[in-house]
Design a protein around this motif. Structure first.
Motif, PDB file in Angstrom:
ATOM      1  N   PRO A   3      39.523  37.540  37.433  1.00  0.00           N
ATOM      2  CA  PRO A   3      39.292  38.649  38.367  1.00  0.00           C
ATOM      3  C   PRO A   3      37.889  38.627  38.982  1.00  0.00           C
ATOM      4  CG  PRO A   3      40.370  39.463  36.402  1.00  0.00           C
ATOM      5  CD  PRO A   3      39.990  38.046  36.131  1.00  0.00           C
ATOM      6  N   ALA A   4      36.909  38.174  38.226  1.00  0.00           N
ATOM      7  CA  ALA A   4      35.550  38.102  38.769  1.00  0.00           C
ATOM      8  C   ALA A   4      35.458  37.040  39.863  1.00  0.00           C
ATOM      9  CB  ALA A   4      34.556  37.798  37.651  1.00  0.00           C
ATOM     10  N   THR A   7      37.247  38.390  42.902  1.00  0.00           N
ATOM     11  CA  THR A   7      36.422  39.402  43.560  1.00  0.00           C
ATOM     12  C   THR A   7      35.326  38.756  44.391  1.00  0.00           C
ATOM     13  OG1 THR A   7      36.858  40.971  41.776  1.00  0.00           O
ATOM     14  CG2 THR A   7      34.945  41.405  43.156  1.00  0.00           C
ATOM     15  N   ALA A   8      34.687  37.733  43.845  1.00  0.00           N
ATOM     16  CA  ALA A   8      33.631  37.032  44.584  1.00  0.00           C
ATOM     17  C   ALA A   8      34.200  36.352  45.825  1.00  0.00           C
ATOM     18  CB  ALA A   8      32.955  36.012  43.680  1.00  0.00           C
ATOM     19  N   LEU A  10      37.008  37.215  47.426  1.00  0.00           N
ATOM     20  CA  LEU A  10      37.453  38.257  48.358  1.00  0.00           C
ATOM     21  C   LEU A  10      36.295  38.892  49.103  1.00  0.00           C
ATOM     22  CD1 LEU A  10      40.312  40.138  46.486  1.00  0.00           C
ATOM     23  CD2 LEU A  10      40.459  38.914  48.654  1.00  0.00           C
ATOM     24  N   PHE A  11      35.126  38.870  48.511  1.00  0.00           N
ATOM     25  CA  PHE A  11      33.936  39.398  49.169  1.00  0.00           C
ATOM     26  C   PHE A  11      33.666  38.649  50.475  1.00  0.00           C
ATOM     27  CE2 PHE A  11      29.290  39.617  49.749  1.00  0.00           C
ATOM     28  CZ  PHE A  11      29.130  40.994  49.798  1.00  0.00           C
ATOM     29  N   THR A  58      46.945  42.685  48.536  1.00  0.00           N
ATOM     30  CA  THR A  58      45.647  42.292  47.992  1.00  0.00           C
ATOM     31  C   THR A  58      45.075  43.381  47.096  1.00  0.00           C
ATOM     32  OG1 THR A  58      45.139  40.857  49.860  1.00  0.00           O
ATOM     33  CG2 THR A  58      43.276  41.692  48.611  1.00  0.00           C
ATOM     34  N   TRP A  62      44.646  42.841  43.154  1.00  0.00           N
ATOM     35  CA  TRP A  62      43.263  42.831  42.678  1.00  0.00           C
ATOM     36  C   TRP A  62      43.055  43.872  41.580  1.00  0.00           C
ATOM     37  CZ3 TRP A  62      39.218  46.454  43.266  1.00  0.00           C
ATOM     38  CH2 TRP A  62      37.960  45.973  42.898  1.00  0.00           C
ATOM     39  N   SER A  65      44.798  42.769  38.404  1.00  0.00           N
ATOM     40  CA  SER A  65      44.096  41.714  37.673  1.00  0.00           C
ATOM     41  C   SER A  65      42.955  42.268  36.826  1.00  0.00           C
ATOM     42  CB  SER A  65      43.566  40.643  38.631  1.00  0.00           C
ATOM     43  OG  SER A  65      42.494  41.132  39.406  1.00  0.00           O
ATOM     44  N   TRP A  66      42.355  43.363  37.250  1.00  0.00           N
ATOM     45  CA  TRP A  66      41.289  43.983  36.462  1.00  0.00           C
ATOM     46  C   TRP A  66      41.831  44.903  35.374  1.00  0.00           C
ATOM     47  CZ3 TRP A  66      36.444  42.558  36.013  1.00  0.00           C
ATOM     48  CH2 TRP A  66      35.854  41.839  37.050  1.00  0.00           C
ATOM     49  N   ALA A  82      45.234  37.436  39.997  1.00  0.00           N
ATOM     50  CA  ALA A  82      43.969  37.286  40.721  1.00  0.00           C
ATOM     51  C   ALA A  82      44.120  36.278  41.861  1.00  0.00           C
ATOM     52  CB  ALA A  82      42.871  36.863  39.762  1.00  0.00           C
ATOM     53  N   SER A  85      45.977  37.777  44.761  1.00  0.00           N
ATOM     54  CA  SER A  85      45.185  38.687  45.589  1.00  0.00           C
ATOM     55  C   SER A  85      44.455  37.959  46.715  1.00  0.00           C
ATOM     56  CB  SER A  85      44.187  39.469  44.729  1.00  0.00           C
ATOM     57  OG  SER A  85      43.152  38.644  44.276  1.00  0.00           O
TER      58      SER A  85
END
Length: 102
Positions: A3-4, A7-8, A10-11, A58, A62, A65-66, A82, A85
């Motif tokens: 997930p991290a 997230t990075a 997706l940023f 998404t 997302w 996944s968290w 993840a 997403s």
């Protein structure tokens, strides 16, 4: 960990997909929306749908996944969700980068 990473990614991928997907209707500037090829108009409709429904997918993937438990048993599912997403943003970018001629 998955997930991290998602997230990075997706940023960067999320805003890029929104930006280029939002600018994609400008592909009809040369031909006007009435005289453009059917392939271009179909692709633009697909981009709009992918941005709306893909955004919901998404967000749901997302968050899932968290929220999944952080045990070894759920690690594969967390990684798959993840990765899921990221798919709508990648799909929109792929569609925008391969728009047909108007």
């Amino acid at each position: 960990m998955a997930p991290a990473v998602a997230t990075a990614l997706l940023f960067f991928l999320g805003p890029a997909a929104l930006f280029f997907g939002g600018l994609s209707p400008m592909a009809t500037d040369a031909c006007g929306p009435d005289n453009c090829s059917q392939a271009l108009m179909t692709r633009l409709t697909l981009i709009d749908g992918a941005m709306f429904y893909g955004g919901l997918l998404t967000l749901g993937a997302w968050v899932t996944s968290w929220v999944l438990p952080w045990t070894h048993r759920w690690s594969m599912w967390r990684a798959l969700v993840a990765a899921l997403s990221l798919m709508p943003s990648l799909f929109v970018l792929m569609l925008v980068m391969s728009l047909p001629q108007g």
